[in-house]
Design a protein around this motif. Sequence first.
Motif, PDB file in Angstrom:
ATOM      1  N   GLY A 129       6.107  -6.528   1.194  1.00 26.72           N
ATOM      2  CA  GLY A 129       5.015  -6.201   2.105  1.00 26.72           C
ATOM      3  C   GLY A 129       4.292  -4.918   1.778  1.00 26.72           C
ATOM      4  O   GLY A 129       3.252  -4.619   2.382  1.00 26.72           O
ATOM      5  N   THR A 130       4.812  -4.137   0.842  1.00 30.90           N
ATOM      6  CA  THR A 130       4.134  -2.903   0.431  1.00 30.90           C
ATOM      7  C   THR A 130       3.055  -3.234  -0.599  1.00 30.90           C
ATOM      8  O   THR A 130       2.937  -4.379  -1.073  1.00 30.90           O
ATOM      9  CB  THR A 130       5.124  -1.905  -0.178  1.00 30.90           C
ATOM     10  OG1 THR A 130       5.717  -2.492  -1.368  1.00 30.90           O
ATOM     11  CG2 THR A 130       6.223  -1.557   0.823  1.00 30.90           C
ATOM     12  N   THR A 131       2.260  -2.235  -0.950  1.00 29.40           N
ATOM     13  CA  THR A 131       1.210  -2.396  -1.955  1.00 29.40           C
ATOM     14  C   THR A 131       1.296  -1.255  -2.960  1.00 29.40           C
ATOM     15  O   THR A 131       1.421  -0.086  -2.574  1.00 29.40           O
ATOM     16  CB  THR A 131      -0.188  -2.383  -1.311  1.00 29.40           C
ATOM     17  OG1 THR A 131      -0.269  -3.420  -0.324  1.00 29.40           O
ATOM     18  CG2 THR A 131      -1.271  -2.602  -2.350  1.00 29.40           C
ATOM     19  N   THR A 132       1.251  -1.592  -4.232  1.00 32.01           N
ATOM     20  CA  THR A 132       1.223  -0.580  -5.282  1.00 32.01           C
ATOM     21  C   THR A 132      -0.221  -0.405  -5.756  1.00 32.01           C
ATOM     22  O   THR A 132      -0.869  -1.374  -6.165  1.00 32.01           O
ATOM     23  CB  THR A 132       2.125  -0.971  -6.463  1.00 32.01           C
ATOM     24  OG1 THR A 132       3.479  -1.082  -6.003  1.00 32.01           O
ATOM     25  CG2 THR A 132       2.057   0.077  -7.571  1.00 32.01           C
ATOM     26  N   ALA A 171       4.471   1.591   9.779  1.00 29.09           N
ATOM     27  CA  ALA A 171       4.077   2.212   8.514  1.00 29.09           C
ATOM     28  C   ALA A 171       4.407   3.702   8.468  1.00 29.09           C
ATOM     29  O   ALA A 171       4.198   4.425   9.439  1.00 29.09           O
ATOM     30  CB  ALA A 171       2.588   2.006   8.279  1.00 29.09           C
ATOM     31  N   LYS A 172       4.895   4.142   7.320  1.00 25.91           N
ATOM     32  CA  LYS A 172       5.148   5.561   7.064  1.00 25.91           C
ATOM     33  C   LYS A 172       4.162   6.136   6.054  1.00 25.91           C
ATOM     34  O   LYS A 172       3.972   7.355   5.992  1.00 25.91           O
ATOM     35  CB  LYS A 172       6.576   5.754   6.535  1.00 25.91           C
ATOM     36  CG  LYS A 172       7.668   5.253   7.472  1.00 25.91           C
ATOM     37  CD  LYS A 172       7.652   6.010   8.795  1.00 25.91           C
ATOM     38  CE  LYS A 172       8.779   5.531   9.718  1.00 25.91           C
ATOM     39  NZ  LYS A 172       8.737   6.202  11.034  1.00 25.91           N
ATOM     40  N   SER A 173       3.557   5.263   5.267  1.00 22.41           N
ATOM     41  CA  SER A 173       2.581   5.708   4.265  1.00 22.41           C
ATOM     42  C   SER A 173       1.402   4.757   4.262  1.00 22.41           C
ATOM     43  O   SER A 173       1.581   3.533   4.227  1.00 22.41           O
ATOM     44  CB  SER A 173       3.221   5.766   2.875  1.00 22.41           C
ATOM     45  OG  SER A 173       3.776   4.507   2.526  1.00 22.41           O
ATOM     46  N   VAL A 193       2.592   2.123  -1.172  1.00 23.11           N
ATOM     47  CA  VAL A 193       2.409   2.491   0.229  1.00 23.11           C
ATOM     48  C   VAL A 193       2.731   1.291   1.122  1.00 23.11           C
ATOM     49  O   VAL A 193       2.682   0.136   0.693  1.00 23.11           O
ATOM     50  CB  VAL A 193       0.970   2.967   0.510  1.00 23.11           C
ATOM     51  CG1 VAL A 193       0.688   4.270  -0.230  1.00 23.11           C
ATOM     52  CG2 VAL A 193      -0.049   1.900   0.117  1.00 23.11           C
ATOM     53  N   ASP A 194       3.049   1.600   2.372  1.00 26.97           N
ATOM     54  CA  ASP A 194       3.328   0.536   3.335  1.00 26.97           C
ATOM     55  C   ASP A 194       2.066  -0.253   3.679  1.00 26.97           C
ATOM     56  O   ASP A 194       2.117  -1.467   3.879  1.00 26.97           O
ATOM     57  CB  ASP A 194       3.924   1.127   4.617  1.00 26.97           C
ATOM     58  CG  ASP A 194       5.276   1.772   4.388  1.00 26.97           C
ATOM     59  OD1 ASP A 194       6.046   1.249   3.557  1.00 26.97           O
ATOM     60  OD2 ASP A 194       5.561   2.797   5.025  1.00 26.97           O
ATOM     61  N   VAL A 195       0.940   0.456   3.773  1.00 26.93           N
ATOM     62  CA  VAL A 195      -0.325  -0.198   4.126  1.00 26.93           C
ATOM     63  C   VAL A 195      -1.440   0.338   3.231  1.00 26.93           C
ATOM     64  O   VAL A 195      -1.607   1.556   3.110  1.00 26.93           O
ATOM     65  CB  VAL A 195      -0.692   0.059   5.608  1.00 26.93           C
ATOM     66  CG1 VAL A 195      -2.087  -0.486   5.907  1.00 26.93           C
ATOM     67  CG2 VAL A 195       0.327  -0.598   6.542  1.00 26.93           C
TER      68      VAL A 195
END
Length: 422
Positions: free
Chosen positions: A245-248, A157-159, A259-261
């Motif tokens: 796999g990201t989430t808005t 994850a980066k964000s 974001v990644d997580v």
Amino acid sequence: MSSNERNIVILGASFAGISATHYALKHVLPFLPTSNGEKYHVYLISPSRDFFFRVASPRAAVSTDLMPNSKTFYPIAPGLAQYGNLVTLVLGTATAWDNETRTVNIASAEGPEKVLGYHALLLATGTRTPSPLFTLHSTSEASKAELSSMNTRLVKAKSILIAGGGPAGVETAGEIGEYLNGTPGWFASKPVEPKAHITVVTDNKNLLPALRPELGKKAEGYLARLGVEVRYGVRMEKATDNSDGTTTVRISTGEEVTVDVYIPATGQVPNTEYVPKSLLTDRGYVQTNNTTLRVDVAGPRVYALGDVGSYTRGGVMDIYDAVPVVMTNMKRDLLAFADAGEEKPGATITPKGGDRPYKPNLKETQLVPVGRSKGVGAIFGWKLPSFMVWLIKGRDYLSSTAPDLITGNKWKKENSWKPTDG
């Protein structure tokens, strides 16, 4: 259930249910008369074979190397074996409760639905969080899979966005920040080259609102050293999982960020879907007598313990304070029934003397590790230095206390009390 069968049914096997089960078997059943053929039996109802030590979940969510499953998941059955045939662990979930017929429907994981009659009933089904990282949503296998998945996702994850400025949000952000970004040098205020951008959003004006504002501010400073940004007065409104796999996430400012997580670490829902609506508060908690911890509106010998009840501010420490109270009053009620021999319809047998009263601890008490070496908190109104928070909780998130709970050693001695005249 025959007239001689006296089932004591305990719904839920987290901190409250496990504690009540051991307390009943050690300090209640041995004192109940059986001269007329009475057969007392404890049924512990749990959807999972394993107890989840959820206190340690923020570290386990980041790395099960740092907090292995062996320190967060404990099989329940071995701790009950010492009581022989006095107790049965039923794998299942309560789906309905009829307080008129005094029966509970159990959707069993091992066969068809069961209808279990009770002589005494203790509700200890607790609450659940939006994320399965922090509380059991079903089985321990499902929770282990969620933790493993999060471990894998965080490495890349980066964000990362965490919603919630309470203990779960702060502890999780601190664990992630230190794991991914490390700690800065002596004279640095934040990591020089952080691996991930981590944000905590809260709709409060302070972190950790149960503590004095200065401690929330101190926690913010510790988080900043780990590369965590805090945004206040911001509420999460909607989260949408994307195919990659990201989430808005849409927040109350109108912004949308991908974001990644994303980790929701705010809000709890009581596990009371099986409870008749007439026995619940407007917020869905069980209507509980704040002093005796009986559920007076549900008929005789019904009790609530832990976060499911309306009497509590929540938390494990509060559960431990309440266990001797509710079990003493249950013991008194069972003995009173045994002395009377029968109970007329619509009537409740009242024990002699005053009940054991529950007295909540309303003093500032909360310990919050921030990463693996810092923390903020207070006990009974006394502010603790960071080192003490680490020493008490931050080292292992109290996981070393779990074995005594599971084996019943925590409740080896009865918390004695004498009734007043009445």
